[in-house]
Design a protein around this motif. Structure first.
Motif, PDB file in Angstrom:
ATOM      1  N   GLU A 186      19.881 -41.113  60.971  1.00 47.03           N
ATOM      2  CA  GLU A 186      18.901 -40.299  60.796  1.00 47.03           C
ATOM      3  C   GLU A 186      19.741 -39.210  60.261  1.00 47.03           C
ATOM      4  N   THR A 187      20.923 -38.602  60.608  1.00 47.49           N
ATOM      5  CA  THR A 187      21.803 -37.566  60.262  1.00 47.49           C
ATOM      6  C   THR A 187      21.856 -37.997  58.643  1.00 47.49           C
ATOM      7  N   ILE A 188      22.355 -39.217  58.237  1.00 46.54           N
ATOM      8  CA  ILE A 188      22.679 -39.450  56.823  1.00 46.54           C
ATOM      9  C   ILE A 188      21.320 -39.338  56.043  1.00 46.54           C
ATOM     10  N   ARG A 189      20.149 -39.729  56.787  1.00 49.17           N
ATOM     11  CA  ARG A 189      18.923 -39.808  56.009  1.00 49.17           C
ATOM     12  C   ARG A 189      18.561 -38.215  55.597  1.00 49.17           C
ATOM     13  N   LEU A 190      18.881 -37.316  56.539  1.00 46.36           N
ATOM     14  CA  LEU A 190      18.280 -36.138  56.144  1.00 46.36           C
ATOM     15  C   LEU A 190      19.185 -35.175  55.330  1.00 46.36           C
TER      16      LEU A 190
END
Length: 434
Positions: free
Chosen positions: A78-82
């Motif tokens: 989720e961090t990489i996606r954001l």
């Protein structure tokens, strides 16, 4: 830089948050992010405290023009996606010591490298970060508290960070829904969040702290800070708390307790299996722990027949908290008197404590059980002597074991010494024995 992500983990505050302060100082836009990881299966008391804390953090960020972005899933993904969606150049996160946190950081570093995103790991969970103090003999980490405390007390501490006045979040980000508080939490659980934590810290520092050294072990007076859950979730900065305490009478002894917390963090960083394996294995092979499900169930329910033990266990159920002296008494009774594996106690505390931190919970359990960092591993606590010393008049027992409330001392700690007819009227069990 233009945009940075701040991945909040258990540093749920604005004041003295190095990750947030660094991001706001170096980036034009900052995305505060918290990812609810379903794999963690957070127990009810911590789930409610976490939900409270996240709600307060969102409110305070919004007051500064920002927001808290909530996502659910794998924290790294989720961090990489954001980060890719916002074209963020850097991810800031506070370093941590549990096996879960260490693996999360390793995976985050790998994925940030793949996407050419910088990763900045900051301090923030301890007064002195786990890797900062090393013994002179090159042993890697301190195994005994006293030499650690001497080094800790004279170490150079970083300066606290100011809370940001404004937080500018990129437009167009869906903030996401806050997690709902868990309905199965203890009725007496304190409210979570930075506001409640700072208010409690201020009131305690300006009042009961001065008597802390003399009264912190007295069970009924409960002259403790009750800040453990706020420290566990980072609603209160341990560094700022330590600095404030040292400027007041009684602060030295309280800082010693904060140093114990740091001590167990550095032990866990070196021995991440602390919640599952003996830190100090027996030289004679695996320990011969007793298998007694009925006794274990009685201990969990606060029905051991030893009033001071039962009072502690019932406080835990009612409040998601237990007085520190009672934690030691109940743990010693389970492991030393009943001979039951410390891991059963550790897991029960983990399920109910709002402050169920891996390092401190497991570290203290192993210390009491003689498998951890206790320099006297054969030490045990006699619950009756502990009760006579730290609950002399029985008020702690009366508070949490109401069926004994009518008894005067010393019978309130030894109800089995009452005449048989009177004892049967109490609806209280006879004491367990090993």
């Amino acid at each position: 830089m233009d945009t940075a992500i701040v991945l909040f983990t258990r540093d749920l505050r604005l004041h003295d948050n190095p990750a947030l302060a660094a991001a706001c100082a170096h980036a034009r836009q900052v995305v505060p992010l918290f990812v609810v990881d379903p794999a963690l299966n957070v127990p009810p008391n911590r789930a409610r405290f976490l939900a409270d804390s996240l709600a307060v953090l969102r409110e305070e960020l919004r007051e500064r023009g920002g927001d808290l972005v909530i996502r659910k899933g794998d924290p790294v993904a989720e961090t990489i996606r954001l980060a890719t969606w916002t074209s963020a150049q850097t991810v800031f996160v506070a370093g941590d010591v549990s096996r879960y946190a260490a693996r999360r950081e390793q995976r985050l570093a790998r994925e940030c490298g793949r996407y050419r995103i910088a990763l900045e790991v900051t301090p923030g969970h301890a007064v002195v970060p786990a890797g900062d103090l090393r013994p002179a003999d090159g042993g890697g980490h301190y195994r005994i508290f006293t030499p650690y405390w001497r080094t800790w007390r004279t170490a150079a501490w970083r300066q606290p960070c100011q809370a940001p006045e404004t937080v500018s979040v990129p437009a167009g980000i869906e903030p996401g829904d806050l997690p709902f508080p868990d309905r199965g939490s203890s009725a007496g659980l304190l409210p979570g969040g930075e506001r409640a934590g700072r208010d409690r810290a201020t009131a305690w520092l300006d009042g009961p702290l001065k008597a802390y050294g003399d009264e912190r072990d007295l069970l009924a007076s409960d002259e403790t800070s009750r800040l453990s859950a706020y420290l566990r979730f980072g609603c209160v900065s341990p560094l700022a708390l330590a600095q404030a305490a040292l400027s007041r009478p009684g602060g030295e002894e309280f800082c010693r307790q904060l140093a114990w917390r740091d001590f167990f963090h550095q032990v866990t960083a070196a021995f991440p299996d602390i919640g599952t394996e003996d830190y100090r294995p027996s030289p004679h092979g695996p320990r011969n722990w007793a298998e007694d499900p009925d006794a274990l169930d009685a201990w969990r329910a606060g029905r051991t027949g030893i009033p001071v033990v039962d009072a502690g266990m019932r406080q835990l159920t009612a409040e998601g908290f237990m007085h520190n002296r009672a934690r030691m008494i109940t743990a010693s009774f389970l492991t030393r008197t009943l001979g039951i594996d410390w891991r059963h106690g550790y897991r029960h505390f983990r399920e109910l404590l709002a402050d169920g931190d891996v390092a401190c919970n497991a570290g203290n359990w192993q210390w009491v059980a003689g498998t951890g960092n206790n320099p006297r591993p054969g030490r045990m606590l006699n619950p009756l002597r502990q009760a006579a010393r730290f609950d002399h008049d029985g008020d702690y027992v009366r508070r949490y074991v109401p069926e004994l409330a009518s008894l005067a001392a010393p019978y309130i700690h030894t109800p089995w010494k009452l005449p048989t007819a009177h004892r049967k009227q109490l609806n209280y069990p006879d004491p367990l024995s090993a």
